[in-house]
Design an enzyme around this catalytic site. Structure first.
Site, PDB file in Angstrom:
ATOM      1  N   GLY A 170       1.262 -11.211  -7.226  1.00 39.81           N
ATOM      2  CA  GLY A 170       1.425 -10.727  -8.582  1.00 39.81           C
ATOM      3  C   GLY A 170       2.718  -9.952  -8.746  1.00 39.81           C
ATOM      4  N   GLY A 172       4.570  -6.757 -11.308  1.00 38.05           N
ATOM      5  CA  GLY A 172       4.323  -5.691 -12.266  1.00 38.05           C
ATOM      6  C   GLY A 172       5.598  -4.937 -12.563  1.00 38.05           C
ATOM      7  N   GLY A 173       5.454  -3.829 -13.281  1.00 40.32           N
ATOM      8  CA  GLY A 173       6.619  -3.055 -13.671  1.00 40.32           C
ATOM      9  C   GLY A 173       7.360  -2.473 -12.486  1.00 40.32           C
ATOM     10  N   MET A 174       6.630  -2.108 -11.427  1.00 42.74           N
ATOM     11  CA  MET A 174       7.266  -1.448 -10.290  1.00 42.74           C
ATOM     12  C   MET A 174       7.822  -2.418  -9.262  1.00 42.74           C
ATOM     13  SD  MET A 174       4.761   1.858  -9.631  1.00 42.74           S
ATOM     14  CE  MET A 174       3.177   1.082  -9.937  1.00 42.74           C
ATOM     15  N   VAL A 177       3.678  -7.906  -5.468  1.00 37.63           N
ATOM     16  CA  VAL A 177       2.688  -7.808  -4.387  1.00 37.63           C
ATOM     17  C   VAL A 177       2.614  -9.153  -3.678  1.00 37.63           C
ATOM     18  CG1 VAL A 177       0.320  -7.242  -3.752  1.00 37.63           C
ATOM     19  CG2 VAL A 177       1.355  -6.171  -5.762  1.00 37.63           C
ATOM     20  N   LYS A 192       3.232  -4.411  -1.137  1.00 36.57           N
ATOM     21  CA  LYS A 192       3.819  -4.120  -2.449  1.00 36.57           C
ATOM     22  C   LYS A 192       5.237  -3.621  -2.222  1.00 36.57           C
ATOM     23  CE  LYS A 192       1.288  -2.042  -5.550  1.00 36.57           C
ATOM     24  NZ  LYS A 192       1.220  -2.902  -6.756  1.00 36.57           N
ATOM     25  N   ASP A 287      -3.600   6.162 -13.383  1.00 38.15           N
ATOM     26  CA  ASP A 287      -3.242   4.833 -13.897  1.00 38.15           C
ATOM     27  C   ASP A 287      -4.406   3.859 -13.744  1.00 38.15           C
ATOM     28  OD1 ASP A 287      -1.546   2.935 -15.060  1.00 38.15           O
ATOM     29  OD2 ASP A 287      -0.777   2.263 -13.125  1.00 38.15           O
TER      30      ASP A 287
END
Length: 435
Positions: A170, A172-174, A177, A192, A287
């Site tokens: 996946g 994401g913003g950061m 993964v 990650k 979060d």
């Protein structure tokens, strides 16, 4: 690095607000606002909000009636810099950006000179293309990944030593993964990789890793376990246990957009067990959302695990995120309670209680608890968080038992003292609601 807001005109002339790390700052007539102006009729209740990640400072008007002005021009959003003036009604705030410099001579130190940040050249860690960034000293060393390389590295992350990369799980913003296999023992793991959104100092990276080291001490059956972490070619990586299955958001989509209430109760009570354990040790997640709850196995034998404990806080407070309210990504704040929106630093366990209520509501109904459109921007979302009541679960999914719905709706109270006292109390009430 620090940002200071000086009040130079209006009833509260002379006040200063200083920020040395990532924070939010709301201005308005409401008591919720950090800068409350109850007697200035030109201000709306929730007039505007600033996000500050020194040296960056970003302003967003919250749909105010009379508008927010920067240097005399009405704006909806604005990147603020040294000397800019924010005005609404009679009140004017001036923005100051400074670096604290400690210099040493051969005999004695001279400390705390206040100076403007230095503009230095930084090279992208991946492609070497130069860019410019503000720093506290002209000789500062910063880690930087350009926008193009950030996009490429999210899709095709760098390999990490001692692990065989298998596939991307996946993005994401950061960062991304990956599923990987340990070359040491053959164990499947999740890795990650975290890409800084802005240029960050070595000191910030070290602080981030120290905070992750603290969070890695959490060991619980419903918390994803950390294995190790470090940096490779300037990129931070975290290795955790691999949980097969999917996150709760994907699970709901797979089932047509929402889950049966009994399955939601199972996922949420296990997550509350994890929160009770963590809160008792002084940790707040900050979060919680469906994407951060991993579900392994099939109901009723499913097993939920909460991931990314404290990661969002560390990523933001160490300056790796820059400012996040620049784009209309309202989903990043839609699960935050009022107190977290107005004061990012001071987040306590009740904020997690609220977010778990939002998560449960979404899994039950396939919709957001607040009356906002699917494409709502940040301004509309923030106003709804403070001002709009939730839509009752019964109005969306009548078959959910009233006692179950009441547990989740109590978690969504806007006032902290109207929510569940603890994750343990909410969990016990949730399990009782099924009987």
């Amino acid at each position: 690095m620090r940002v200071t807001l000086h009040v130079i005109a209006g009833p509260q002339t002379g006040r200063d607000f200083t920020f040395e790390q990532h924070d939010t700052f709301m201005i308005g007539r409401s008591e919720d606002a950090q800068f409350c102006l109850p007697h200035d009729r030109f201000f709306s209740r929730h007039h505007c909000i600033l996000e500050i990640a020194p040296p960056a400072c970003f302003l967003r008007d919250l749909g105010s009636t009379n508008g927010t002005f920067v240097n005399g021009i009405r704006v909806e959003t604005a990147h603020l810099k040294q000397g800019d003036r924010i005005q609404g009604g009679e009140t004017i705030l001036e923005v100051g950006v400074a670096a604290d410099v400690t210099s040493y001579s051969s005999s004695k130190p001279r400390i705390s000179d206040n100076t403007e940040p230095s503009l230095i050249t930084v090279l992208c860690l991946n492609c070497g293309v130069p860019s410019s960034a503000e720093a506290s000293r002209p000789d500062a060393k910063l880690s930087f990944v350009c926008d193009d390389c950030r996009d490429k590295l999210k899709k095709n992350p760098q390999p990490i030593p001692n692990y065989q990369m298998m596939r991307v799980l996946g993005q994401g913003g950061m960062g991304s993964v990956m599923l990987a296999r340990s070359e040491k023992d053959g164990r499947a793991v999740a890795i990650k990789t975290l890409l800084p959104e802005v240029a960050v100092s070595d000191q910030s990276l070290k602080r981030f890793l120290r905070e992750i080291e603290v969070a890695s001490s959490l060991r619980h059956p419903h918390i994803v376990s950390y294995i190790e972490h470090g940096t490779h070619n300037g990129i931070v990586y975290l290795v955790t246990e691999y949980v097969s299955g999917m996150d709760a958001s994907k699970l709901a989509k797979y089932r047509g957009g929402k889950l049966n209430y009994k399955e939601v109760v199972k996922i949420i009570e296990q997550t509350l067990s994890a929160l009770d354990f963590a809160h008792g040790r002084g940790f707040v997640h900050r979060d919680i959302k469906e994407q951060n709850i991993l579900v392994d196995g099939d109901f009723p034998d499913s097993h939920a695990k909460l991931t990314d404990f404290g990661l969002s806080k560390s990523y933001k407070q160490t300056g790796m995120s820059g400012v996040t309210m620049v784009g209309d990504v309202a989903g990043t704040i839609a699960y935050m309670p009022p107190e977290q929106v107005r004061d990012f630093k001071e987040v306590r366990p009740p904020s997690d209680i609220y977010a778990i209520g939002m998560t449960a509501y979404s899994l039950l109904t396939g919709a957001h608890a607040l009356d906002i459109g699917a494409n709502a921007g940040i301004a509309e979302t923030v106003r709804a968080i403070f001002e709009k009541p939730i839509i009752p679960i019964s109005a969306r999914v009548p078959e959910v038992p009233a006692k179950v719905a009441a547990v989740f709706e109590t978690a969504l109270a806007k006032r902290v003292n109207a929510r569940w006292i603890s994750a343990a109390e909410m969990r016990e009430s949730l399990l009782r609601s099924l009987s």
